[in-house]
Scaffold this motif. Sequence first.
Motif, PDB file in Angstrom:
ATOM      1  N   ALA A   8      13.338  -0.740   2.773  1.00 53.25           N
ATOM      2  CA  ALA A   8      13.695  -1.048   1.388  1.00 53.25           C
ATOM      3  C   ALA A   8      14.283   0.174   0.682  1.00 53.25           C
ATOM      4  O   ALA A   8      15.114   0.037  -0.212  1.00 53.25           O
ATOM      5  CB  ALA A   8      12.472  -1.561   0.634  1.00 53.25           C
ATOM      6  N   ALA A   9      13.864   1.375   1.121  1.00 52.13           N
ATOM      7  CA  ALA A   9      14.361   2.614   0.511  1.00 52.13           C
ATOM      8  C   ALA A   9      15.643   3.117   1.166  1.00 52.13           C
ATOM      9  O   ALA A   9      16.234   4.079   0.690  1.00 52.13           O
ATOM     10  CB  ALA A   9      13.284   3.692   0.585  1.00 52.13           C
ATOM     11  N   GLY A  10      16.066   2.488   2.283  1.00 51.34           N
ATOM     12  CA  GLY A  10      17.347   2.842   2.872  1.00 51.34           C
ATOM     13  C   GLY A  10      17.359   3.299   4.314  1.00 51.34           C
ATOM     14  O   GLY A  10      18.429   3.497   4.882  1.00 51.34           O
ATOM     15  N   SER A  11      16.208   3.496   4.944  1.00 55.07           N
ATOM     16  CA  SER A  11      16.213   3.888   6.359  1.00 55.07           C
ATOM     17  C   SER A  11      16.715   2.716   7.206  1.00 55.07           C
ATOM     18  O   SER A  11      16.330   1.577   6.979  1.00 55.07           O
ATOM     19  CB  SER A  11      14.817   4.292   6.833  1.00 55.07           C
ATOM     20  N   MET A  12      17.567   3.019   8.149  1.00 49.67           N
ATOM     21  CA  MET A  12      18.145   1.980   9.000  1.00 49.67           C
ATOM     22  C   MET A  12      17.529   1.949  10.398  1.00 49.67           C
ATOM     23  O   MET A  12      17.465   0.914  11.032  1.00 49.67           O
ATOM     24  CB  MET A  12      19.658   2.196   9.125  1.00 49.67           C
ATOM     25  N   GLN A  13      17.113   3.096  10.906  1.00 50.85           N
ATOM     26  CA  GLN A  13      16.519   3.182  12.237  1.00 50.85           C
ATOM     27  C   GLN A  13      15.172   3.877  12.105  1.00 50.85           C
ATOM     28  O   GLN A  13      15.099   5.018  11.646  1.00 50.85           O
ATOM     29  CB  GLN A  13      17.426   3.949  13.192  1.00 50.85           C
ATOM     30  N   ILE A  14      14.119   3.174  12.501  1.00 56.88           N
ATOM     31  CA  ILE A  14      12.760   3.683  12.348  1.00 56.88           C
ATOM     32  C   ILE A  14      12.073   3.660  13.700  1.00 56.88           C
ATOM     33  O   ILE A  14      11.942   2.607  14.322  1.00 56.88           O
ATOM     34  CB  ILE A  14      11.974   2.831  11.335  1.00 56.88           C
ATOM     35  N   GLU A  15      11.669   4.825  14.144  1.00 57.68           N
ATOM     36  CA  GLU A  15      10.903   4.937  15.384  1.00 57.68           C
ATOM     37  C   GLU A  15       9.444   5.169  15.019  1.00 57.68           C
ATOM     38  O   GLU A  15       9.142   5.685  13.951  1.00 57.68           O
ATOM     39  CB  GLU A  15      11.392   6.118  16.224  1.00 57.68           C
ATOM     40  N   VAL A  16       8.556   4.804  15.925  1.00 55.05           N
ATOM     41  CA  VAL A  16       7.136   5.076  15.764  1.00 55.05           C
ATOM     42  C   VAL A  16       6.696   5.917  16.944  1.00 55.05           C
ATOM     43  O   VAL A  16       6.918   5.541  18.096  1.00 55.05           O
ATOM     44  CB  VAL A  16       6.324   3.756  15.709  1.00 55.05           C
ATOM     45  N   TRP A  17       6.116   7.067  16.632  1.00 53.08           N
ATOM     46  CA  TRP A  17       5.586   7.949  17.673  1.00 53.08           C
ATOM     47  C   TRP A  17       4.075   7.991  17.523  1.00 53.08           C
ATOM     48  O   TRP A  17       3.555   8.356  16.473  1.00 53.08           O
ATOM     49  CB  TRP A  17       6.141   9.357  17.545  1.00 53.08           C
ATOM     50  N   THR A  18       3.376   7.613  18.570  1.00 52.42           N
ATOM     51  CA  THR A  18       1.918   7.599  18.537  1.00 52.42           C
ATOM     52  C   THR A  18       1.394   7.965  19.924  1.00 52.42           C
ATOM     53  O   THR A  18       1.967   7.537  20.921  1.00 52.42           O
ATOM     54  CB  THR A  18       1.398   6.219  18.076  1.00 52.42           C
ATOM     55  N   THR A  32      -0.131  -1.227   9.960  1.00 52.03           N
ATOM     56  CA  THR A  32       0.152  -0.033   9.159  1.00 52.03           C
ATOM     57  C   THR A  32       1.608   0.366   9.324  1.00 52.03           C
ATOM     58  O   THR A  32       2.324   0.622   8.347  1.00 52.03           O
ATOM     59  CB  THR A  32      -0.758   1.134   9.572  1.00 52.03           C
ATOM     60  N   LEU A  33       2.054   0.409  10.555  1.00 51.23           N
ATOM     61  CA  LEU A  33       3.417   0.854  10.828  1.00 51.23           C
ATOM     62  C   LEU A  33       4.447  -0.153  10.339  1.00 51.23           C
ATOM     63  O   LEU A  33       5.525   0.224   9.894  1.00 51.23           O
ATOM     64  CB  LEU A  33       3.558   1.145  12.320  1.00 51.23           C
ATOM     65  N   THR A  34       4.118  -1.424  10.366  1.00 46.56           N
ATOM     66  CA  THR A  34       5.013  -2.438   9.825  1.00 46.56           C
ATOM     67  C   THR A  34       5.119  -2.289   8.307  1.00 46.56           C
ATOM     68  O   THR A  34       6.222  -2.322   7.757  1.00 46.56           O
ATOM     69  CB  THR A  34       4.539  -3.851  10.205  1.00 46.56           C
ATOM     70  N   ALA A  35       3.994  -2.110   7.629  1.00 45.05           N
ATOM     71  CA  ALA A  35       4.018  -1.937   6.175  1.00 45.05           C
ATOM     72  C   ALA A  35       4.821  -0.698   5.788  1.00 45.05           C
ATOM     73  O   ALA A  35       5.633  -0.726   4.855  1.00 45.05           O
ATOM     74  CB  ALA A  35       2.593  -1.847   5.624  1.00 45.05           C
ATOM     75  N   MET A  36       4.632   0.403   6.512  1.00 52.89           N
ATOM     76  CA  MET A  36       5.396   1.625   6.250  1.00 52.89           C
ATOM     77  C   MET A  36       6.881   1.405   6.533  1.00 52.89           C
ATOM     78  O   MET A  36       7.745   1.847   5.776  1.00 52.89           O
ATOM     79  CB  MET A  36       4.891   2.773   7.132  1.00 52.89           C
ATOM     80  N   SER A  37       7.195   0.731   7.615  1.00 57.74           N
ATOM     81  CA  SER A  37       8.588   0.481   7.989  1.00 57.74           C
ATOM     82  C   SER A  37       9.299  -0.382   6.962  1.00 57.74           C
ATOM     83  O   SER A  37      10.461  -0.135   6.630  1.00 57.74           O
ATOM     84  CB  SER A  37       8.664  -0.191   9.362  1.00 57.74           C
ATOM     85  N   LEU A  38       8.608  -1.382   6.457  1.00 59.41           N
ATOM     86  CA  LEU A  38       9.215  -2.233   5.436  1.00 59.41           C
ATOM     87  C   LEU A  38       9.532  -1.430   4.179  1.00 59.41           C
ATOM     88  O   LEU A  38      10.591  -1.606   3.571  1.00 59.41           O
ATOM     89  CB  LEU A  38       8.299  -3.415   5.116  1.00 59.41           C
ATOM     90  N   ALA A  59       0.803  -1.223   0.000  1.00 54.64           N
ATOM     91  CA  ALA A  59       0.000   0.000   0.000  1.00 54.64           C
ATOM     92  C   ALA A  59       0.837   1.275   0.000  1.00 54.64           C
ATOM     93  O   ALA A  59       0.322   2.345  -0.311  1.00 54.64           O
ATOM     94  CB  ALA A  59      -0.944   0.005   1.201  1.00 54.64           C
ATOM     95  N   PHE A  60       2.130   1.186   0.349  1.00 55.79           N
ATOM     96  CA  PHE A  60       2.952   2.383   0.509  1.00 55.79           C
ATOM     97  C   PHE A  60       4.137   2.397  -0.453  1.00 55.79           C
ATOM     98  O   PHE A  60       4.687   1.354  -0.786  1.00 55.79           O
ATOM     99  CB  PHE A  60       3.485   2.480   1.947  1.00 55.79           C
ATOM    100  N   ALA A  61       4.513   3.591  -0.865  1.00 51.56           N
ATOM    101  CA  ALA A  61       5.708   3.795  -1.682  1.00 51.56           C
ATOM    102  C   ALA A  61       6.514   4.926  -1.062  1.00 51.56           C
ATOM    103  O   ALA A  61       5.954   5.861  -0.491  1.00 51.56           O
ATOM    104  CB  ALA A  61       5.339   4.152  -3.117  1.00 51.56           C
ATOM    105  N   ILE A  62       7.824   4.809  -1.188  1.00 52.86           N
ATOM    106  CA  ILE A  62       8.735   5.843  -0.700  1.00 52.86           C
ATOM    107  C   ILE A  62       9.353   6.528  -1.911  1.00 52.86           C
ATOM    108  O   ILE A  62       9.873   5.855  -2.800  1.00 52.86           O
ATOM    109  CB  ILE A  62       9.832   5.239   0.205  1.00 52.86           C
ATOM    110  N   ASP A  63       9.262   7.843  -1.938  1.00 52.66           N
ATOM    111  CA  ASP A  63       9.812   8.632  -3.048  1.00 52.66           C
ATOM    112  C   ASP A  63      11.149   9.219  -2.622  1.00 52.66           C
ATOM    113  O   ASP A  63      11.211   9.991  -1.666  1.00 52.66           O
ATOM    114  CB  ASP A  63       8.854   9.762  -3.425  1.00 52.66           C
ATOM    115  N   GLY A  64      12.206   8.850  -3.323  1.00 50.78           N
ATOM    116  CA  GLY A  64      13.526   9.375  -2.995  1.00 50.78           C
ATOM    117  C   GLY A  64      14.188   8.564  -1.903  1.00 50.78           C
ATOM    118  O   GLY A  64      13.732   7.487  -1.521  1.00 50.78           O
ATOM    119  N   ALA A  65      15.275   9.121  -1.396  1.00 47.56           N
ATOM    120  CA  ALA A  65      16.052   8.443  -0.355  1.00 47.56           C
ATOM    121  C   ALA A  65      15.721   9.054   1.010  1.00 47.56           C
ATOM    122  O   ALA A  65      16.049  10.206   1.270  1.00 47.56           O
ATOM    123  CB  ALA A  65      17.548   8.585  -0.641  1.00 47.56           C
ATOM    124  N   PRO A  66      15.093   8.284   1.879  1.00 41.21           N
ATOM    125  CA  PRO A  66      14.782   8.807   3.211  1.00 41.21           C
ATOM    126  C   PRO A  66      16.046   8.841   4.066  1.00 41.21           C
ATOM    127  O   PRO A  66      17.015   8.125   3.799  1.00 41.21           O
ATOM    128  CB  PRO A  66      13.780   7.797   3.765  1.00 41.21           C
TER     129      PRO A  66
END
Length: 170
Positions: free
Chosen positions: A113-123, A103-109, A80-87
């Motif tokens: 795949a686009a290059g982020s190495m450390q992903i935090e979730v703030w909710t 949702t957060l797992t799908a976004m994190s994946l 469902a999600f696409a990343i544009d450019g290099a995050p």
Amino acid sequence: LLAQALQSERHTPWPAALIPVPLHPNRLRERGFNQARELALPLARHFAIPLRDDLARRIRATAPQVGLTAAARARNLRGAFAIDGAPPAHVALIDDVLTTGSTLTAMSLALRAAGSMQIEVWTPARRPTPRSAARSDSSRAARSTAASPAAGWSSSAATAASPIPPRCAI
């Protein structure tokens, strides 16, 4: 309150960007606003972290998640999600509520795949699980973290009734 909870015991570097979970354009037109972006705006100002709502897009309209099982939620969000450019290598995803984490797992994946190495979730909110609902209020932390090792994210929830176990690590 979320900013206070995030700042209170922070011992790690801040992320380089805040990324609100995007809505599909059709849902955004229906609703008129993106609640995750509305939460991210004051956080970006407060912490002086760039808000990067240009990096992620919801490319597939999905059924509403309400009432779906965890497995159905995961299927619903696949692709469902696409990343544009290099995050940036270190980002924080912003969402209004953590329910099953699909949702957060799908976004994190997608971010991984686009290059982020450390992903935090703030909710600011987390839906209690049936198992955690039986716990007493005294065993719940005001600020807790949890992890989804498969997606490589960790979350910070700022709710008084958070059922997230304290300081889980990936």
